[in-house]
Design a protein around this motif. Structure first.
Motif, mmCIF file in Angstrom:
data_model
loop_
_atom_site.group_PDB
_atom_site.id
_atom_site.type_symbol
_atom_site.label_atom_id
_atom_site.label_comp_id
_atom_site.label_asym_id
_atom_site.label_seq_id
_atom_site.Cartn_x
_atom_site.Cartn_y
_atom_site.Cartn_z
ATOM 1 N N PHE A 118 0.832 -1.209 0.000
ATOM 2 C CA PHE A 118 0.000 0.000 0.000
ATOM 3 C C PHE A 118 0.865 1.258 0.000
ATOM 4 C CE2 PHE A 118 -1.879 3.386 2.616
ATOM 5 C CZ PHE A 118 -2.973 3.722 1.821
ATOM 6 N N LEU A 119 1.898 1.292 0.845
ATOM 7 C CA LEU A 119 2.756 2.475 0.922
ATOM 8 C C LEU A 119 3.532 2.675 -0.378
ATOM 9 C CD1 LEU A 119 4.131 2.108 4.577
ATOM 10 C CD2 LEU A 119 2.474 3.787 3.738
ATOM 11 N N LEU A 149 1.139 3.940 -2.979
ATOM 12 C CA LEU A 149 0.779 5.322 -2.653
ATOM 13 C C LEU A 149 1.854 6.290 -3.123
ATOM 14 C CD1 LEU A 149 -0.931 7.482 -1.198
ATOM 15 C CD2 LEU A 149 0.289 6.884 0.906
ATOM 16 N N LEU A 182 1.815 9.217 -6.030
ATOM 17 C CA LEU A 182 2.205 10.596 -5.752
ATOM 18 C C LEU A 182 3.329 11.047 -6.681
ATOM 19 C CD1 LEU A 182 2.164 10.709 -1.839
ATOM 20 C CD2 LEU A 182 0.470 11.645 -3.419
#
Length: 303
Positions: A42-43, A46, A50
């Motif tokens: 997930f990180l 993410l 970005l």
């Protein structure tokens, strides 16, 4: 006759790739059952989003280009500026978002260059052995004998501060780990029966190295590269923190913390959010790398 035609008919794509589909389903199942691996995924996703869409997601994109808004100078977090503002009145949230692209680019370049240098040297040293391996491994030991960050500091000091020189310096000190990893893997693989069979039928050394040994080194290589991404970003941020990396107004996390230390502790938000971005990025890549290791390692799959 009809049965012969039916048996000769081409099978569907799913039938032809049934084994591969089952393997990927197993990988997905093993990955999903680990909370830490899913958190890392997930990180990573993410920060990739970005990095890809940073300028479009930044609420104040002009603040990433060195704009000056002295009327908003050092404002605490608010609805208008969730991460607060810096000494020039720029929105810290916008700078952190756009800085994601810079930091991931740095990590990708450092890891990629280190792998391009270290992997061929490691395969060649492990397979050839003898004096060739001794020379390659002793050069590797020389680089490993000096702390990587200290050597990078010396290289940047000689080349001059700047983000490009920072990437060059870290790439030059990052490759020995890949040499060690691939050398040890090659030493084990070259004694396998399929390598002996390839030699027996007259396969040339380059074919053995890059068509038989290298594909079997991919699993540990992927795991190491995923973990090195986070550490490369952290090292680049460290050089930026001491003024040898990216320079303001470049939205790079280490450089932002370097400027913010002059305003601590009263303006705590200035250093908190770029530091949190570094922490979460390193954590994400490390957890993601652990998940890949559990998938690709047969012993971990058994457990």
């Amino acid at each position: 006759m009809a049965s012969d035609i039916t048996s000769a008919a081409p099978t569907g794509w799913r039938a032809r790739h049934a084994g591969t589909i089952r393997q990927w389903r197993l990988y997905a199942h093993l990955f999903r059952r680990s909370f830490s691996s899913m958190l890392g995924l997930f990180l990573v996703v993410l920060f990739l989003v970005l990095a890809a869409a940073g300028p479009a997601l930044a609420p104040y994109p002009e603040d990433t280009m060195g704009a000056v808004h002295l009327d908003n100078r050092l404002k605490p977090p608010s609805l208008a500026h969730p991460f607060g503002t810096d000494e020039m009145g720029n929105d810290i949230l916008s700078r952190v978002i756009v800085g994601t692209r810079t930091s991931l680019w740095i990590g990708l370049i450092i890891t990629g260059v280190a792998a391009l240098i270290g992997v061929p040297l490691g395969i060649f040293a492990g397979y050839m052995g003898g004096r060739i391996r001794e020379v390659i491994m002793r050069i590797t030991d020389v680089f490993l004998s000096v702390p990587g960050l200290a050597l990078a500091l010396a290289i940047v000091a000689s080349l001059g501060p700047g983000i490009t020189n920072c990437v060059i310096a870290l790439s030059l000190v990052w490759w020995p780990g890949y040499v060690r990893l691939i050398d040890s893997k090659t030493l084990a693989l070259k004694e396998e029966l399929y390598i002996e069979a390839a030699r027996a039928i007259g396969a040339r050394t380059p074919r053995i190295l890059f068509h038989h040994i290298l594909p079997n080194c991919v699993s540990p290589l992927i795991v190491k590269a995923s973990m090195d991404m986070g550490m490369a970003i952290l090292s680049a941020a460290s050089l930026g923190f001491i003024g040898l990396g990216a320079k303001p107004p470049s939205p790079e996390w280490g450089a932002m913390i370097s400027v913010a230390r002059s305003y601590m502790p009263d303006w705590w938000w200035y250093a908190l959010f770029p530091g949190l971005a570094i922490y979460l990025t390193v954590l994400g890549f490390n957890l993601f790398g652990d998940g890949l290791r559990d998938i690709l390692d047969p012993k971990s799959r058994g457990r």
